[in-house]
Design an enzyme around this catalytic site. Structure first.
Site, PDB file in Angstrom:
ATOM      1  N   HIS A  17       0.862  -1.184   0.000  1.00 25.53           N
ATOM      2  CA  HIS A  17       0.000   0.000   0.000  1.00 25.53           C
ATOM      3  C   HIS A  17       0.901   1.237   0.000  1.00 25.53           C
ATOM      4  O   HIS A  17       2.058   1.176   0.444  1.00 25.53           O
ATOM      5  CB  HIS A  17      -0.898   0.004   1.241  1.00 25.53           C
ATOM      6  CG  HIS A  17      -1.951  -1.071   1.239  1.00 25.53           C
ATOM      7  ND1 HIS A  17      -3.011  -1.083   2.113  1.00 25.53           N
ATOM      8  CD2 HIS A  17      -2.111  -2.167   0.448  1.00 25.53           C
ATOM      9  CE1 HIS A  17      -3.785  -2.140   1.872  1.00 25.53           C
ATOM     10  NE2 HIS A  17      -3.251  -2.824   0.867  1.00 25.53           N
ATOM     11  N   GLU A  61       1.040   3.896   1.825  1.00 25.28           N
ATOM     12  CA  GLU A  61       1.560   4.323   3.132  1.00 25.28           C
ATOM     13  C   GLU A  61       2.673   3.397   3.613  1.00 25.28           C
ATOM     14  O   GLU A  61       3.679   3.840   4.172  1.00 25.28           O
ATOM     15  CB  GLU A  61       0.439   4.352   4.178  1.00 25.28           C
ATOM     16  CG  GLU A  61      -0.722   5.282   3.843  1.00 25.28           C
ATOM     17  CD  GLU A  61      -1.852   4.586   3.082  1.00 25.28           C
ATOM     18  OE1 GLU A  61      -1.570   3.695   2.242  1.00 25.28           O
ATOM     19  OE2 GLU A  61      -3.021   4.925   3.324  1.00 25.28           O
ATOM     20  N   CYS A  92      -6.167   2.206   5.541  1.00 19.31           N
ATOM     21  CA  CYS A  92      -6.747   0.943   6.012  1.00 19.31           C
ATOM     22  C   CYS A  92      -6.171   0.641   7.403  1.00 19.31           C
ATOM     23  O   CYS A  92      -5.229   1.293   7.849  1.00 19.31           O
ATOM     24  CB  CYS A  92      -6.419  -0.176   5.017  1.00 19.31           C
ATOM     25  SG  CYS A  92      -4.713  -0.759   5.113  1.00 19.31           S
ATOM     26  N   CYS A 137      -2.320   0.148   7.413  1.00 20.94           N
ATOM     27  CA  CYS A 137      -1.542   1.374   7.230  1.00 20.94           C
ATOM     28  C   CYS A 137      -1.698   2.318   8.421  1.00 20.94           C
ATOM     29  O   CYS A 137      -0.741   3.005   8.799  1.00 20.94           O
ATOM     30  CB  CYS A 137      -1.941   2.064   5.932  1.00 20.94           C
ATOM     31  SG  CYS A 137      -1.469   1.112   4.478  1.00 20.94           S
TER      32      CYS A 137
END
Ligand SMILES: [Zn+2]
Length: 153
Positions: free
Chosen positions: A54, A56, A84, A87
């Site tokens: 992801h 992040e 999410c 993260c």
């Protein structure tokens, strides 16, 4: 507030970059206390064949190799979308002092749907961070209409 909008728009640009490369449209940036963008992150789950890549996570992996905890504590992360749970936790562990996000997860799921249960993991960032010992400032949602466009097709 004006700077927050400006920085969210840079995160949106990163999300567009991710999408162009065949990844999911999520982006983020790290901004230091002087307002300078010090790192940028984009989603690479497809091009890296990494389900954890992801935006992040990619940014924080780089950041924690370069900067120490107290420096990161003086920085803010700007994300195109509300992070999410994975993260959000990574932001917590990184020491980053402040989170500013664009589109809320609630609005995100209203756009993309909840038909595939494997893609749904709804835990509001603030609710998760409340369980942590240290407190982060959280600002968002911001510019939801602009971020929504990333997820419409
Ligand atoms: Zn995530």
């Amino acid at each position: 507030m004006k700077n927050d909008d400006k920085n969210i728009r840079i995160a949106i640009e990163m999300a567009k970059e991710s999408k162009k490369k065949g990844n999911l449209p999520f982006g983020c940036i790290l901004v230091n206390k002087d307002g300078e963008v010090v790192l940028k992150g984009e989603n690479t789950i497809n091009t890296d064949n990494d389900c954890l890549a992801h935006a992040e996570i990619n940014l924080i992996r780089k950041a924690s190799k370069i900067y120490n905890y107290s420096y990161l504590n003086s920085c803010s992360i700007y994300t195109s979308d509300e992070p999410c749970p994975m993260c959000t936790s990574a932001i917590y562990w990184s020491g980053i002092g402040k989170l500013v996000y664009g589109l809320s997860k609630k609005r995100y799921y209203e756009i993309v749907g909840r038909d595939n249960p494997n893609w749904v993991f709804e835990m509001p960032t603030r609710e998760l961070l409340e369980k942590g010992g240290r407190k982060l400032e959280v600002i968002g949602p911001l510019l939801e209409e602009e971020v929504s466009i990333l997820h419409l097709d």
